[in-house]
Design a protein around this motif. Structure first.
Motif, PDB file in Angstrom:
ATOM      1  N   UNK A  18     107.848-101.542 -14.469  1.00 40.22           N
ATOM      2  CA  UNK A  18     106.225-101.996 -14.562  1.00 40.22           C
ATOM      3  C   UNK A  18     105.435-101.056 -15.491  1.00 40.22           C
ATOM      4  N   UNK A  19     105.765 -99.623 -15.250  1.00 44.34           N
ATOM      5  CA  UNK A  19     104.972 -98.656 -16.200  1.00 44.34           C
ATOM      6  C   UNK A  19     105.342 -99.099 -17.712  1.00 44.34           C
ATOM      7  N   UNK A  20     106.814 -99.284 -17.952  1.00 42.26           N
ATOM      8  CA  UNK A  20     107.224 -99.329 -19.178  1.00 42.26           C
ATOM      9  C   UNK A  20     106.777-100.704 -19.872  1.00 42.26           C
ATOM     10  N   UNK A  21     106.485-101.565 -19.144  1.00 42.55           N
ATOM     11  CA  UNK A  21     106.037-102.936 -19.512  1.00 42.55           C
ATOM     12  C   UNK A  21     104.339-102.731 -19.798  1.00 42.55           C
ATOM     13  N   UNK A  22     103.768-102.115 -18.922  1.00 39.41           N
ATOM     14  CA  UNK A  22     102.347-101.907 -19.113  1.00 39.41           C
ATOM     15  C   UNK A  22     102.068-100.926 -20.523  1.00 39.41           C
ATOM     16  N   UNK A  23     102.754 -99.913 -20.711  1.00 39.31           N
ATOM     17  CA  UNK A  23     102.692 -99.248 -21.920  1.00 39.31           C
ATOM     18  C   UNK A  23     103.161-100.162 -23.218  1.00 39.31           C
ATOM     19  N   UNK A  24     104.159-101.032 -23.028  1.00 39.85           N
ATOM     20  CA  UNK A  24     104.654-101.727 -24.422  1.00 39.85           C
ATOM     21  C   UNK A  24     103.717-102.809 -24.558  1.00 39.85           C
ATOM     22  N   UNK A  25     102.860-103.196 -23.606  1.00 38.11           N
ATOM     23  CA  UNK A  25     101.614-104.376 -23.704  1.00 38.11           C
ATOM     24  C   UNK A  25     100.629-103.592 -24.632  1.00 38.11           C
ATOM     25  N   UNK A  26     100.429-102.566 -24.572  1.00 39.76           N
ATOM     26  CA  UNK A  26      99.640-101.807 -25.307  1.00 39.76           C
ATOM     27  C   UNK A  26     100.041-101.353 -26.911  1.00 39.76           C
ATOM     28  N   UNK A  27     101.322-100.996 -26.724  1.00 36.15           N
ATOM     29  CA  UNK A  27     101.869-100.664 -27.971  1.00 36.15           C
ATOM     30  C   UNK A  27     103.297-100.935 -28.002  1.00 36.15           C
ATOM     31  N   UNK A  28     103.580-102.232 -28.556  1.00 34.35           N
ATOM     32  CA  UNK A  28     104.905-102.870 -28.759  1.00 34.35           C
ATOM     33  C   UNK A  28     105.969-101.981 -29.332  1.00 34.35           C
ATOM     34  N   UNK A  29     105.617-101.147 -30.073  1.00 40.60           N
ATOM     35  CA  UNK A  29     106.397-100.129 -30.618  1.00 40.60           C
ATOM     36  C   UNK A  29     106.752 -99.038 -30.109  1.00 40.60           C
ATOM     37  N   UNK A  30     106.130 -98.709 -29.111  1.00 40.59           N
ATOM     38  CA  UNK A  30     106.364 -97.729 -28.097  1.00 40.59           C
ATOM     39  C   UNK A  30     107.608 -97.188 -27.832  1.00 40.59           C
ATOM     40  N   UNK A  31     108.020 -96.087 -27.795  1.00 39.07           N
ATOM     41  CA  UNK A  31     109.491 -95.510 -27.269  1.00 39.07           C
ATOM     42  C   UNK A  31     108.825 -94.890 -25.881  1.00 39.07           C
ATOM     43  N   UNK A  32     109.621 -95.223 -24.710  1.00 36.50           N
ATOM     44  CA  UNK A  32     109.021 -95.051 -23.585  1.00 36.50           C
ATOM     45  C   UNK A  32     110.458 -94.442 -22.693  1.00 36.50           C
ATOM     46  N   UNK A  52      96.897 -95.079 -23.296  1.00 37.67           N
ATOM     47  CA  UNK A  52      97.963 -95.223 -22.462  1.00 37.67           C
ATOM     48  C   UNK A  52      97.989 -94.844 -20.897  1.00 37.67           C
ATOM     49  N   UNK A  53      97.198 -93.995 -20.709  1.00 40.70           N
ATOM     50  CA  UNK A  53      96.856 -93.395 -19.365  1.00 40.70           C
ATOM     51  C   UNK A  53      96.416 -94.570 -18.505  1.00 40.70           C
ATOM     52  N   UNK A  54      95.449 -95.220 -19.129  1.00 43.88           N
ATOM     53  CA  UNK A  54      94.670 -96.241 -18.542  1.00 43.88           C
ATOM     54  C   UNK A  54      95.580 -97.404 -18.220  1.00 43.88           C
ATOM     55  N   UNK A  55      96.550 -97.529 -19.248  1.00 45.40           N
ATOM     56  CA  UNK A  55      97.506 -98.765 -19.153  1.00 45.40           C
ATOM     57  C   UNK A  55      98.554 -98.669 -17.877  1.00 45.40           C
ATOM     58  N   UNK A  56      98.742 -97.225 -17.547  1.00 47.31           N
ATOM     59  CA  UNK A  56      99.630 -96.806 -16.432  1.00 47.31           C
ATOM     60  C   UNK A  56      98.600 -96.991 -15.063  1.00 47.31           C
ATOM     61  N   UNK A  57      97.450 -96.380 -15.101  1.00 48.76           N
ATOM     62  CA  UNK A  57      96.630 -96.268 -13.980  1.00 48.76           C
ATOM     63  C   UNK A  57      96.236 -97.706 -13.494  1.00 48.76           C
ATOM     64  N   UNK A  58      96.142 -98.604 -14.401  1.00 47.48           N
ATOM     65  CA  UNK A  58      95.916-100.102 -14.079  1.00 47.48           C
ATOM     66  C   UNK A  58      96.930-100.682 -13.352  1.00 47.48           C
ATOM     67  N   UNK A  59      98.196-100.125 -13.379  1.00 41.30           N
ATOM     68  CA  UNK A  59      99.270-100.597 -12.578  1.00 41.30           C
ATOM     69  C   UNK A  59      99.269-100.049 -11.092  1.00 41.30           C
ATOM     70  N   UNK A  60      98.397 -99.097 -10.867  1.00 44.12           N
ATOM     71  CA  UNK A  60      98.197 -98.600  -9.473  1.00 44.12           C
ATOM     72  C   UNK A  60      98.720 -97.204  -9.531  1.00 44.12           C
ATOM     73  N   UNK A  61      99.237 -96.658 -10.475  1.00 40.99           N
ATOM     74  CA  UNK A  61      99.812 -95.289 -10.274  1.00 40.99           C
ATOM     75  C   UNK A  61      98.753 -94.006 -10.884  1.00 40.99           C
ATOM     76  N   UNK A  62      98.970 -93.006  -9.945  1.00 43.86           N
ATOM     77  CA  UNK A  62      98.027 -91.825 -10.643  1.00 43.86           C
ATOM     78  C   UNK A  62      98.732 -91.253 -11.792  1.00 43.86           C
TER      79      UNK A  62
END
Length: 66
Positions: A18-32, A52-62
C-alpha cells in the motif's frame, strides 16, 4: 534524491504494498525500499519530501522524518 521516512503502522506485506503503491502514484519512477521491522521507508525520487510524506499519510500511516 534519497529520502528516508519513519512510518508507523506497517504491520504486514499488504501495508508495504500500500505504501509503495501510494508513492508510485505520485512518482512512477520512484525507487522504494521498505524495512517494515524498522518502520523505515527509503524513496529515491525528485518529488518534494512533503508530497511523498502526504501520500503515505493519506493511506493511514503516521510519518516522521528519519
Amino acid at each position: 534524491m534519497n529520502q528516508t521516512f519513519n512510518v508507523q503502522g506497517m504491520t504486514c506485506g499488504h501495508c508495504e504494498r500500500t505504501v509503495a503503491k501510494a508513492l508510485k502514484q505520485v512518482d512512477p519512477q520512484a525507487e522504494v525500499r521498505i524495512d517494515r521491522e524498522q518502520g523505515r521507508v527509503e524513496v529515491e525520487s525528485t518529488w518534494p519530501r512533503d508530497t511523498l510524506a502526504r501520500a503515505i499519510a493519506n493511506e493511514g500511516y503516521s510519518v516522521a522524518a528519519a
